[in-house]
Enzyme design. Structure first.
Site, PDB file in Angstrom:
ATOM      1  N   GLU B  61       0.809  -1.224   0.000  1.00 45.10           N
ATOM      2  CA  GLU B  61       0.000   0.000   0.000  1.00 45.10           C
ATOM      3  C   GLU B  61       0.839   1.269   0.000  1.00 45.10           C
ATOM      4  O   GLU B  61       0.393   2.305  -0.501  1.00 45.10           O
ATOM      5  CB  GLU B  61      -0.970   0.009   1.188  1.00 45.10           C
ATOM      6  CG  GLU B  61      -2.125  -0.981   1.044  1.00 45.10           C
ATOM      7  CD  GLU B  61      -1.762  -2.402   1.442  1.00 45.10           C
ATOM      8  OE1 GLU B  61      -0.647  -2.600   1.973  1.00 45.10           O
ATOM      9  OE2 GLU B  61      -2.575  -3.315   1.215  1.00 45.10           O
ATOM     10  N   HIS B 130     -11.318  -4.365   8.703  1.00 45.42           N
ATOM     11  CA  HIS B 130     -11.826  -4.258   7.332  1.00 45.42           C
ATOM     12  C   HIS B 130     -13.109  -3.430   7.291  1.00 45.42           C
ATOM     13  O   HIS B 130     -13.947  -3.631   6.408  1.00 45.42           O
ATOM     14  CB  HIS B 130     -12.101  -5.646   6.729  1.00 45.42           C
ATOM     15  CG  HIS B 130     -10.864  -6.435   6.410  1.00 45.42           C
ATOM     16  ND1 HIS B 130     -10.066  -6.978   7.378  1.00 45.42           N
ATOM     17  CD2 HIS B 130     -10.299  -6.757   5.222  1.00 45.42           C
ATOM     18  CE1 HIS B 130      -9.052  -7.622   6.793  1.00 45.42           C
ATOM     19  NE2 HIS B 130      -9.165  -7.503   5.500  1.00 45.42           N
TER      20      HIS B 130
END
Lengths: 324, 329
Positions: B61, B130
């Site tokens: 990321e 999440h």
């Protein structure tokens, strides 16, 4: 053509020597001006590292990009920036490269392909992959060289960037200036790997270690990496071993190293070494060298004059430049 | 001409139109290619545009944000995807310290035009790592824009505007909105950034809500209307830079305001909205304190009922609105 001088012409070598002298004089002056209170904040001097900055940029074209570090004054000059606009930036003036908004740590000159110094260790390393991808997707005949220090090789972003550039064959040269210390942390204490270029093996790309105080060796290694990158063969990791003569920044008491060690490295001065090589090859005379030094002094004096006489940014423009 | 599309289809159509129109636009991120994105949003784009312009990245990321920044800086128009907003924590340095600041630090001499799309929100049973809604972190950073569409039509128009915008834009999608349907105009159009919209008019109470909470606020408004309470729902759509005028006007009209968002209350965007309202001329018209209804100050729980309770539901909005309308200053 003289093979012992890495195939560089005498005229080109004079230019490169001039750049090294200009960097040295620029930083010595900047330090003096800082001590006189004319420049504020802090700065990270690269005195002693001119061989790696100039040797690396010598292998690049004006259209190629670099990304630089907090110790980036040398990179900026080596890529073609003007001393006066740099000095004006150090003075925080509107005529500076960053209109006085960036200062020493964010010095950049996009007109010569310098996309900026960086206050974050390894900050430019992820961006380099993006620049490389941009070059590749636009089918441009360019490369990007990203400078970073030994400290940056222990940042996670370093790993992500090298891996991505490797799998996508990006035209990136990862140029590590290993000056032995990340602030006070010796690289020997921070890495179990003796040669930082060995880390290239982890990404399946070539890695090479060179004497960073030998401009010609740096140039040759960078040239090879640039050729690979231009040929679509992907990135290379170069480790240039060098040393900063000054402390990390202006607050450094240098408790982590000895005077003897500093002296030892000063004897390997990259400028003196190039001068010797050029004189031995008969392409530099004492007179020409003295003249070059005088020229640099004049340039720096003019740069300081320009910076002093330049206007400060208008406070009414303080909000400018946050958004395009 | 309009037709019904889902929010996910509207986003896909926007990316498709932008890529067809501008060679510089490309899409990249984790599993956005053959897989079609973790939520299927980019389905089919790989087949249409190929692996160079629809690019799978390793699970990295930090480099996704770095590639967006570096490519944008040198002439491309990247659309990056961070698979779950939670993972943006791994991208923060490049977004906050580089992308957001480059233009300013370099004296206004560069542009960093990219869009970073990311799905946020709870309600999928995916628990604490999440389900995050971290939009307000980015609202706090000068140089970034933050967009949070609530309808398919807005999602398409705002995404196209974000891609055209010369600044880094964090485009926050909501997982529970992906399958919601709405009328979406055909063809290329942009919905201007920094333009709040009144989604429903009413005289008794203003609800300022973001993302999924706009949908819930509108549902609550329908129920409240049956009780004779007329709610005005305002959707900022772009959180930063915020278009405050429609919010201030609405609150000045109704005299009451309930702010609703999913992100945890403390340090959330609601605090900023409340302050903007309190500092504006709307303050003089307030008949009751400014109220916030937001996520509980806990990580998102796994258990279905606990997860439901953590995030404002339609009945919570109805209850809070009803109470606020009865409240006097």
């Amino acid at each position: 053509m003289n093979d012992s001088l890495a195939g560089l012409s005498p005229a080109r070598l004079h230019e490169l020597l001039h750049q090294m002298l200009l960097i040295r004089a620029f930083e010595e002056s900047a330090e003096q001006l800082y001590l006189q209170g004319l420049i504020h904040g802090t700065m990270h001097l690269s005195i002693g590292q001119e061989g790696s900055a100039v040797g690396a940029c010598a292998a690049l074209r004006p259209t190629d990009y670099i990304l630089s570090t907090h110790r980036g004054h040398g990179h900026c000059i080596a890529k073609g920036a003007r001393a006066d606009q740099m000095m004006a930036e150090f003075f925080g003036k509107e005529t500076g490269y960053c209109r006085g908004r960036g200062g020493s740590m964010h010095i950049a000159d996009v007109t010569t392909g310098n996309l900026g110094a960086n206050g974050i260790v390894a900050g430019g390393v992820p961006m380099a992959a993006g620049v490389g991808l941009s070059i590749q997707m636009q089918r441009q005949d360019r490369v990007v060289l990203v400078f970073f220090g030994d400290g940056a090789t222990n940042e996670g972003a370093f790993h992500e960037s090298l891996n991505l550039a490797a799998i996508w064959n990006l035209p990136v040269i990862y140029f590590c200036e290993n000056n032995q210390y990340a602030m006070s942390m010796a690289i020997a204490r921070a890495s179990k790997v003796e040669k930082l270029s060995d880390r290239a093996a982890a990404y399946g790309i070539p890695g090479v270690t060179v004497d960073g105080n030998d401009l010609l060796a740096v140039y040759a290694a960078t040239q090879a990496a640039v050729t690979r990158a231009r040929g679509g063969e992907g990135p290379t990791l170069i480790e240039a071993r060098t040393y900063r003569w000054k402390g990390h920044s202006k607050s450094d008491k240098q408790r982590y190293r000895t005077k003897e060690e500093v002296k030892e490295w000063q004897e390997r001065d990259p400028i003196a070494r190039l001068v010797q090589r050029m004189m031995a090859a008969g392409i530099l005379t004492e007179d020409a060298f003295t003249q070059l030094q005088a020229q640099v002094e004049t340039e720096i004096a003019a740069a300081i004059e320009f910076a002093r006489n330049s206007p400060d940014p208008d406070p009414a423009t303080i909000l400018e430049g946050v958004y395009a | 001409m309009s037709r019904e599309l889902t929010y996910a289809e509207a986003i896909r159509e926007a990316i498709d139109l932008a890529m067809a129109r501008d060679e510089r636009v490309f899409l990249f991120g984790e599993d956005v290619g053959v897989y079609g994105g973790a939520f299927g949003v980019t389905d089919g784009l790989y087949q249409k545009y190929g692996p160079e312009r629809v690019r799978d990245t390793p699970i990295s990321e930090a480099i996704i944000a770095g590639v967006a920044t570096g490519a944008a800086l040198t002439g491309m128009r990247p659309i990056a995807e961070i698979q779950f907003m939670d993972f943006i924590t791994l991208s923060m340095e490049q977004l906050v310290l580089q992308a957001a600041k480059l233009r300013f630090m370099l004296g206004g001499k560069v542009e960093v035009p990219f869009v970073l799309r990311t799905p946020a929100g709870a309600g999928t049973g995916a628990a604490a790592q999440h389900s995050e809604s971290l939009e307000n972190w980015f609202v706090h950073v000068p140089g970034l824009k933050v967009v949070m569409p609530s309808t398919p039509a807005d999602a398409k128009g705002l995404l196209l505007a974000a891609i055209e915008d010369p600044n880094p834009v964090i485009f926050v999608e909501h997982k529970l909105l992906y399958r919601t349907k709405g009328s979406v105009p055909e063809g290329y159009y942009t919905t201007p950034l920094s333009q709040s919209e009144v989604k429903r008019s009413g005289r008794d109470l203003t609800i300022v809500a973001t993302s999924l909470m706009v949908v819930r606020a509108l549902e609550a408004a329908t129920k409240l209307a049956e009780e004779g309470i007329e709610v005005e729902v305002v959707d900022p759509r772009t959180l930063k830079p915020l278009d405050a005028d429609p919010i201030v006007r609405s609150v000045s009209k109704t005299g009451r305001v309930l702010i609703v968002h999913e992100a945890v209350k403390t340090g959330g965007f609601g605090g900023e909205l409340a302050a903007v309202i309190a500092e504006s001329e709307a303050f003089d018209y307030l008949d009751a304190p400014i109220r916030r209804l937001a996520g509980l100050d806990i990580p998102v729980p796994y258990n279905r009922e606990l997860e439901r309770r953590m995030v404002p539901q339609v009945e919570d909005i109805v209850t809070a609105a009803r109470r606020l309308v009865r409240e006097a200053r």
